[in-house]
Structure formats: C-alpha cells, structure tokens
Design an enzyme around this catalytic site. Structure first.
Site, PDB file in Angstrom:
ATOM      1  N   CYS A   1      -2.214  12.193  20.464  1.00 22.11           N
ATOM      2  CA  CYS A   1      -2.720  13.286  19.917  1.00 22.11           C
ATOM      3  C   CYS A   1      -2.218  13.723  18.402  1.00 22.11           C
ATOM      4  O   CYS A   1      -1.038  12.927  18.125  1.00 22.11           O
ATOM      5  CB  CYS A   1      -1.956  14.428  20.879  1.00 22.11           C
ATOM      6  SG  CYS A   1      -2.261  14.356  22.559  1.00 22.11           S
TER       7      CYS A   1
ATOM      8  N   HIS B   1      -2.597  -4.264  11.232  1.00 22.39           N
ATOM      9  CA  HIS B   1      -2.966  -3.703  12.245  1.00 22.39           C
ATOM     10  C   HIS B   1      -2.231  -4.559  13.720  1.00 22.39           C
ATOM     11  O   HIS B   1      -2.181  -4.084  14.584  1.00 22.39           O
ATOM     12  CB  HIS B   1      -4.347  -3.145  12.587  1.00 22.39           C
ATOM     13  CG  HIS B   1      -4.968  -2.113  11.593  1.00 22.39           C
ATOM     14  ND1 HIS B   1      -5.194  -2.793  10.342  1.00 22.39           N
ATOM     15  CD2 HIS B   1      -4.672  -0.934  11.088  1.00 22.39           C
ATOM     16  CE1 HIS B   1      -5.714  -1.886   9.497  1.00 22.39           C
ATOM     17  NE2 HIS B   1      -5.246  -0.824  10.125  1.00 22.39           N
TER      18      HIS B   1
ATOM     19  N   CYS C   1      -3.185  -2.360   4.357  1.00 24.22           N
ATOM     20  CA  CYS C   1      -2.905  -0.950   4.773  1.00 24.22           C
ATOM     21  C   CYS C   1      -1.268  -0.648   4.477  1.00 24.22           C
ATOM     22  O   CYS C   1      -0.798  -1.658   4.419  1.00 24.22           O
ATOM     23  CB  CYS C   1      -3.590  -0.430   5.892  1.00 24.22           C
ATOM     24  SG  CYS C   1      -3.541   1.312   5.878  1.00 24.22           S
TER      25      CYS C   1
ATOM     26  N   GLU D   1       8.313   5.294   1.272  1.00 26.38           N
ATOM     27  CA  GLU D   1       7.741   6.562   1.909  1.00 26.38           C
ATOM     28  C   GLU D   1       8.566   7.034   3.059  1.00 26.38           C
ATOM     29  O   GLU D   1       7.957   7.456   4.183  1.00 26.38           O
ATOM     30  CB  GLU D   1       6.125   6.494   2.465  1.00 26.38           C
ATOM     31  CG  GLU D   1       5.126   6.406   1.252  1.00 26.38           C
ATOM     32  CD  GLU D   1       3.639   6.162   1.699  1.00 26.38           C
ATOM     33  OE1 GLU D   1       3.297   6.603   2.705  1.00 26.38           O
ATOM     34  OE2 GLU D   1       3.096   5.460   0.870  1.00 26.38           O
TER      35      GLU D   1
ATOM     36  N   ILE E   1       0.773  -1.302   0.188  1.00 27.74           N
ATOM     37  CA  ILE E   1       0.012  -0.118  -0.153  1.00 27.74           C
ATOM     38  C   ILE E   1       0.985   1.385   0.016  1.00 27.74           C
ATOM     39  O   ILE E   1       0.460   2.466  -0.220  1.00 27.74           O
ATOM     40  CB  ILE E   1      -0.990  -0.249   1.242  1.00 27.74           C
ATOM     41  CG1 ILE E   1      -1.507  -1.206   1.039  1.00 27.74           C
ATOM     42  CG2 ILE E   1      -1.941   1.068   1.344  1.00 27.74           C
ATOM     43  CD1 ILE E   1      -2.492  -1.703  -0.136  1.00 27.74           C
ATOM     44  N   GLY E   2       2.257   1.248   0.253  1.00 28.51           N
ATOM     45  CA  GLY E   2       2.895   2.436   0.048  1.00 28.51           C
ATOM     46  C   GLY E   2       4.093   2.429   1.066  1.00 28.51           C
ATOM     47  O   GLY E   2       5.152   2.383   0.551  1.00 28.51           O
TER      48      GLY E   2
HETATM   49  N1  GLN Z   1       0.240   5.060   1.142  1.00 25.07           N
HETATM   50  C1  GLN Z   1      -0.026   5.045   2.641  1.00 25.07           C
HETATM   51  C2  GLN Z   1       0.917   4.147   3.511  1.00 25.07           C
HETATM   52  O1  GLN Z   1       1.067   3.060   3.111  1.00 25.07           O
HETATM   53  C3  GLN Z   1      -1.716   4.882   3.095  1.00 25.07           C
HETATM   54  C4  GLN Z   1      -1.795   4.787   4.573  1.00 25.07           C
HETATM   55  C5  GLN Z   1      -3.262   4.737   4.899  1.00 25.07           C
HETATM   56  O2  GLN Z   1      -4.039   4.442   4.176  1.00 25.07           O
HETATM   57  N2  GLN Z   1      -3.596   5.339   6.050  1.00 25.07           N
HETATM   58  O3  GLN Z   1       1.210   4.502   4.633  1.00 25.07           O
HETATM   59 ZN    ZN Z   2      -5.060   2.322   4.566  1.00 20.06          ZN
END
Ligand code: GLN
Ligand code: ZN
Length: 757
Positions: free
Chosen positions: A519, A697, A729, A487, A434-435
């Site tokens: 926060c 998660h 994710c 990233e 996802i990145g």
């Molecule tokens: N591209 C983002 C990542 O991989 C997407 C994050 C997300 O969906 N919250 O961190």
């Molecule tokens: Zn996500």
C-alpha cells in the site's frame, strides 16, 4: 426506486488487515483458513459500510486476495504452463508472486493509476474453462448476510487487451476461445437468482481503439446480453471518455452504461444516443480516485444538465470508478489540521456523498432530514471558503510565477557539454549509480526514531553521516567515477521533498493499495507550493566534503512529485507542477553555489502521467517538458544536469526525452534488451546516456562477462564518449551483499572494455 450505485470498494481494510493477513500467510505463520477469515470479515464490513450509507447497488467479487485481473485469469483457467501442476492453494499466490521454480507473472500499472494488476499470460495452446467458484461463493456470502449484490467481472475485450502472449502474438487471436467461457459464466450466474446485475468492466474502452477491437464490441455484447433474461448487464468504463464504444454499446441489448463524468467530460456528448436507446446511465460523478470533498452543488448542476437529455428514471448516481483508488476513512486522521481535513473525503465519506447527492437529485431538497440539510449546507460553505483560504494562496509564489523570465538553461547542449567535459574531466564510459544505496535496518530505525522524537537531530545526523561515509568509502574503493551520497535520509523520493515544501499535506492512515499487500500513502497537494529552506543542501555538501571525486546532487523532478501525489483541482496540474519546478530550481541553484558540479533531477514517474488518449498527449508533454526545463533553468553552463527515468518503453517518447534538454539521462534498458537502444542511434540522439547495464529489480549478481557483453552491445549503438555505465535504477531495495559485488563487477567490466578500446 434504485438511485445509486458504487462501482467497487477497496479491500485491504482500513487498518490494512488484508495486508497483514497475506503476509502472515506467506511467511507460514498462519494458514489459508485464517486468511479467508480475515477476508470474510473485511467483505462483511465493507458491505455494511455501503448499505449503511444508503447505497442501493453494491458489489460482490470486487474483493480479491491479490488482484481482480488475476482472479479473472483463474476464472477462465488462463494458467501459464509453468504453474499448471500446482494445487489450488499454491496456484494463486504462485502466479502472483512466483515460487522457487517459477517467476511470477508480470505486473503492470492499471491504466493511469498507481494500482498494479497481474497481466494475463496467454498461449495458443491454452484450454480455457470456467472456474466460477470464487465468484459464486462471494455472491452467496453476501446473500447469506441478506444482501443482494451485483457481480463484478472484467470484460473480455479489456481482458484480452491487457493480456500478453508468451510468443509475442496478438492476444485477440484467442477471442473465440475465451468468449465461450464468458458465456458459460453467464449461464451459470443466471441460475443463482431471479435477477442478477452483472457489472462488466471495460476500461479499455477509454483508450483509442483499433478498428479491429471496435468491431468486436457489438458481437460480444449482442451475445452476452442475450444469454439470459435473468441477467442485466452494465458495462462500465472509467478514467476517460469512451465515446466510440458507447456509440456501439447503445445498439446491443445491455441494460446500463457506466461513464466517468469526472475524467471524461466528453462523455456528455453520448447522452443523446443513450437516451434514444433507452439505456440506463450510471453517472460517475463522485471522483473515485482523489481525496477531495465533492462539490455537491456543482455535481447537482451537472446532473441536472444530464437530466435535460435523459429521463431521471434512467439515471443512477455513482462513483467515477471503483473506490479502490482512495483511502478508507477520515476517522483515523486525528492529527490533521481541522480546516484541511474538512476539505477531504475518503472512500467511506464518498459513499455518503453519493447517497446524499442522489437523494437531493431524485427526491428534492425538501426530502432531506435536518441532519442531511446541514451537511449539504456545510458542504456548500466548505467549497466556497476553500477558494479563499489563506492556507491555499501564497501571493509571493504567484507573483514570482507571473514574473518568470528564465524558462530554461542558457546555451545549447553542444556548448554546455564541451565546457562540462573540460571542467569535470570524467572518463569515457564514466561509472555512476542512480542515487540510493541499500536501506539498512539501522538507517530505517534512526529515521523512525528521529521522526518520533526519540533521538535528537544531532544523533540522527550522526547516523546518517556515518552511512554516507560508508557509502563514499565503498564507492571510492570500488572505483566508481561519479559518486552519490546514498539517500539514507529519504524514506521515499517524493515524500522526502513533499515534507519540506509548503502546500503539501500528509495523512496518518491514507493507505491505498498499490499491488498485492503493498500500500502507498501519497502526500496531497492542497495549496501553493514553496520552499521555506534548502532541502538537500546539508547532506550533499557534507558528502562532497568527504571526497575528491564528483558528488552528484540528487533531487526529484516536478513531474514526478506531481504524479505521485493527490493533486488539488482548483488550478491546472501544469500550474501545480510549475510551482514545484520553481522550488526545485532554487535547490539546484543552492547546490551549485555550494560547489556541487553535477545534479540529477529524477523523473521516475514522467511516463505515468501520460494521458490515455493520444489527442491529449501533446498538451501533457508540452507542460511537463516546460516544467522540467524550468526546474533546471537555474543551472550554470558548467553544472551538469542528469535525469533518470525508470521504465523501458521509451521508444515512442524518445524525442520528448531529448527535448527535456538534460545533459545526461540514465534510463532502464537492462530488462528489455538492446533492441530498444537502437532508437537512440536512429534518431541521432545527441545527449549523453546511461542505459542501465544490469537489472536492479532482481537479487541476482551480474557477472563481469555479462556486463562486458552488455557494454559491447551499447557501443554498437552509441559512441564511447556519449555513454555512461550504471545500474538501471536506485539500489535502495537491494542488500549490501548484492550491491557490493554487482557494482564491483560493473567497474571491472568497464576496465576491461577501456583496455580493449
Ligand atoms: N534517485 C532515486 C533512487 O536511486 C531514483 C529512484 C527511482 O528511479 N525510482 O532511489
Ligand atoms: Zn528508476
């Protein structure tokens, strides 16, 4: 005479004292006494802020060591079975955070805010009973300081409405078991003092209520409001209008009704019946969830309008909701541009606004001191000057928006996908992520040092490139088909873009509680948005130059950037989001011209922006889809556009997702099982989908067999040439040791399936 009222105050502390005390307690570095000491100091400080600002009605029990909803579960003894054996001291945080034996209770977003509450877990076997210790202690704590507080609780209808039942049944079946405990509570509170104001929050009243829930309002409040003459009840709702409930509440013996006139203008239609019933109106006129200065003159006009119907003696001036959703105080914002800072108002400043507004409204402008008069005058000037400020208006972008002609991509999905499949030759069941990849201490350190100018750009770039190299090598070795750069340069998916766009501002200390000790410091959008230069191009093209495989470009979408920022109010949100969309579309264009073939535009917060009222959803969906499409409108037919959304309840918005017209969407399904996927087949969903095959998660590493089984379930629903295989994710919060094995297992699982096919 009582003039004003504050629904609730934040609690983490202006220096996040509570956060640090919690974390120190959790790690065993300090004891419970220490934690409570910090809590007491914070309560005392927050009360004194309110009193010093001239707020007449302030709260107790708005404080919490973790969450107010969790406090309600404890108050009612709604303790899930798995925690029942724990001692008082262990119990509370175990419910919130889990412990070695038991998983934590579920955490959910509080209506349309970014605050998360702990969802009560109920069961038909529960025995509820009153545990009023916390609430009474806090009331007495204030009393000892010489303060008379109202007591805040969450009402039974909202409590049940937001509860989950372990067996999936209807929580309202427990209504008759819960109500007696509320009655006991009121009885107990009535002995505390001659007169108690009890604020009962019922924010669920701002949603579309079923007839069944509506039918509970009258009996509930007839009962609760008749328990003791000593108790005056105010029922508070916020974030939207609550017209239907108000109609019923006016016929119960409660004392006051609190309505949000900032986010629920329709509440004005309730003035007549409130007047007839002689109830007190708590008028929420100072925005409790944004950071802009109140336009005092127009608030006074609104109040004057209200007082045409209602007698002034029946009005109290208030915040629109608890100030929990705003940062503390501007006093720590030392670096901010003076002009911009002058547009802002955080929690403490909002107290002063409420106080000043009520003074002018009730006792007239002539009653103001010289200083107050100056503040009022300055406020008028600021609001007027802001409209014309050069910081806000960017002619170029405004003209560009007026002249946009290309609103979406050329050609249909069917045409595009044929060409893309031919050019890009990725396999069926293509694997990707996802990145983000794990953010190591070294990466964080380099980012921080660069930010503080402790290392040069070259040193920083070198560090980031090293990380990207490692990431690419790992993905190639692992056998992933479509790569990402990982990233490392991003602290946060919104902040990263906000920092590079003009029109965004940042605070030094604008922390707002998101949940527990966590926060967030959202950026704020004060002006027209433009992109001075490419934002991701260097990183992505560098990454692409290091591999022969496809490197997916990674952007955050216009709806998510909007939803995770504090947004200006002088133009419609749709317009702000459109400006972001244009900036993103320029980035898409730069990336594809530099040879990037796939670009993912994340819309992680798409669902969060949904209105609370069904009647307003269409409008939101229309402009948010439009802006997403605009953001990718520059993409060539050959450029494959991906998007990602991270939530599981997409059943009701599946057609909306399809209308976004992305070529591929990755979406979270791992936690919610395969049930949800059936909807794709049912509606004949045509675009490509990557339903996450495992849950990122959790630190757990999924086995090959598990993923094989999951992919087989997917193949029952969608054909192999429509499916992508990916985690659900980004991997940022995970450790490399977990990610390495999880992704390896994912790729192995795909190999097994491909062989079988
Ligand atoms: N591209 C983002 C990542 O991989 C997407 C994050 C997300 O969906 N919250 O961190
Ligand atoms: Zn996500």
């Amino acid at each position: 005479m009582l003039k004003n009222y504050v629904i609730g105050f934040p609690r983490v502390g202006e220096k996040r004292e509570l956060k640090f005390a919690q974390e120190s307690f959790w790690s065993g570095k300090s004891d419970f006494k220490e934690l409570n000491k910090v809590a007491s100091e914070l309560k005392r400080r927050h009360w004194s802020y309110q009193v010093n600002s001239g707020i007449d009605i302030i709260s107790s029990n708005d404080f919490s060591l973790y969450d107010n909803m969790l406090d309600m579960s404890i108050l009612l003894n709604a303790i899930p079975l798995r925690f029942q054996h724990l001692s008082d001291e262990e119990l509370y945080f175990a419910m919130a955070r889990g412990n070695r034996e038991s998983t934590a209770m579920e955490m959910t977003k509080w209506f349309n805010t970014n605050y998360h509450y702990i969802s009560p877990e109920l069961s038909l076997e529960d025995t509820y009973k009153l545990n009023a210790k916390k609430i009474i202690d806090e009331y007495k704590e204030a009393k000892e300081l010489g303060l008379q507080t109202k007591i805040n609780i969450i009402g039974p209808i909202t409590f049940l409405g937001l509860s989950k039942r372990a067996d999936g049944g209807d929580s309202f079946e427990l209504y008759s078991k819960i109500i007696p405990v509320y009655k006991d509570l009121l009885n107990e509170l009535s002995t505390l003092d001659g007169e108690i104001i009890l604020q009962i929050d019922e924010p669920i009243f701002v949603q579309d209520l079923t007839p069944k829930i509506l039918s509970l309002i009258k009996p509930t409040y007839d009962t609760l409001a008749s328990i003791s003459k000593n108790i005056k009840i105010s029922i508070i709702s916020y974030f939207e209008h609550s017209k239907e409930a108000t109609k019923i509440l006016v016929n119960t013996p409660i004392w006051a009704i609190g309505l949000d006139f900032v986010y629920g203008k329709e509440n004005l239609e309730s003035l007549n019946i409130i007047n007839k019933s002689n109830k007190v109106l708590i008028a929420g006129v100072v925005d409790g969830r944004n950071i802009w200065k109140n336009d005092i003159q127009s608030t006074l006009e609104l109040l004057n309008y209200i007082s045409k119907t209602l007698n002034k003696k029946n009005i109290l001036i208030s915040s629109s909701c608890s100030l929990l959703h705003t940062p503390y105080s501007l006093k720590y914002e030392e670096k901010m541009d003076k002009e911009i800072k002058n547009w802002l108002s955080y929690g403490v400043e909002k107290l002063d606004e409420i106080s000043l507004i009520s003074k002018i409204f009730f006792t007239g402008i002539h009653s103001l001191t010289q200083e107050e008069e100056n503040i009022f005058k300055q406020n008028k000037e600021t609001c007027k000057n802001k409209k014309y400020s050069a910081l806000i208006h960017n002619k170029d972008i405004q003209t560009r928006i007026k002249n946009i002609t290309k609103l979406s991509r050329t050609g249909s999905y069917e045409e595009r996908i044929k060409i893309q499949k031919k050019n890009l030759h990725y396999p069926n069941l293509a694997t990707t992520t996802i990145g983000s990849f794990p953010q190591t201490p070294e990466v964080r350190k380099a980012r921080k040092e660069f930010k503080n100018l402790e290392i040069t750009y070259n040193q920083y770039e070198h560090e980031m490139r090293n990380y990207i190299d490692d990431c690419i090598k790992f993905q190639e070795d692992c056998g992933i088909d479509v790569l990402v750069h990982g990233e490392p340069e991003r602290n946060d998916m919104v902040e990263y873009f906000a920092e590079q766009l003009s029109g965004f501002g940042f605070s030094q200390n604008g922390w707002v509680q998101s949940y527990g000790s966590r926060c967030v410091k959202p950026p704020f959008i004060y002006g027209d948005i433009s992109r001075p230069k490419p934002m991701t191009l260097d990183w992505i093209t560098y990454a692409q130059s290091k591999t022969n495989r496809i490197m997916k470009g990674m952007l955050t979408g216009p709806v998510t950037i909007l939803n995770w920022s504090f947004v200006r109010e002088d133009i419609h949100k749709a317009e702000v989001s459109k400006q972001i969309a244009i900036a993103i579309s320029d980035e898409v264009n730069d990336l594809q011209n530099a040879g990037i073939k796939m670009i993912q535009v994340d819309e992680a917060a798409f669902k969060e922006g949904y209105p609370l009222r069904a009647s307003k959803i269409k409008e939101y969906e229309t402009w948010s889809i439009e802006n997403f499409k605009l953001a990718v409108s520059s993409a060539y037919t050959e450029t494959q556009i991906h998007t990602h959304m991270c939530y599981s309840d997409f059943n009701d918005i599946i057609s909306t997702i399809e209308d976004m017209d992305a070529d591929v969407i990755s979406i979270e399904t791992a936690r919610s099982g395969n049930k949800l996927l059936k909807i794709f087949a049912k509606i004949g969903y045509k675009q490509e989908v990557g339903p996450g095959v495992y849950d990122i998660h959790s630190p757990r590493i999924p086995s090959v067999e598990e993923i094989v089984a999951q992919i087989k379930l997917l193949l029952d629903v969608l054909p192999k040439d429509q499916l992508w295989i990916n985690p659900d994710c980004g991997l940022k919060t995970r450790k490399w040791s977990e990610v390495k094995f999880s992704l390896k297992n994912m790729v192995d699982a795909v190999k097994i399936i491909r062989n079988e096919l």
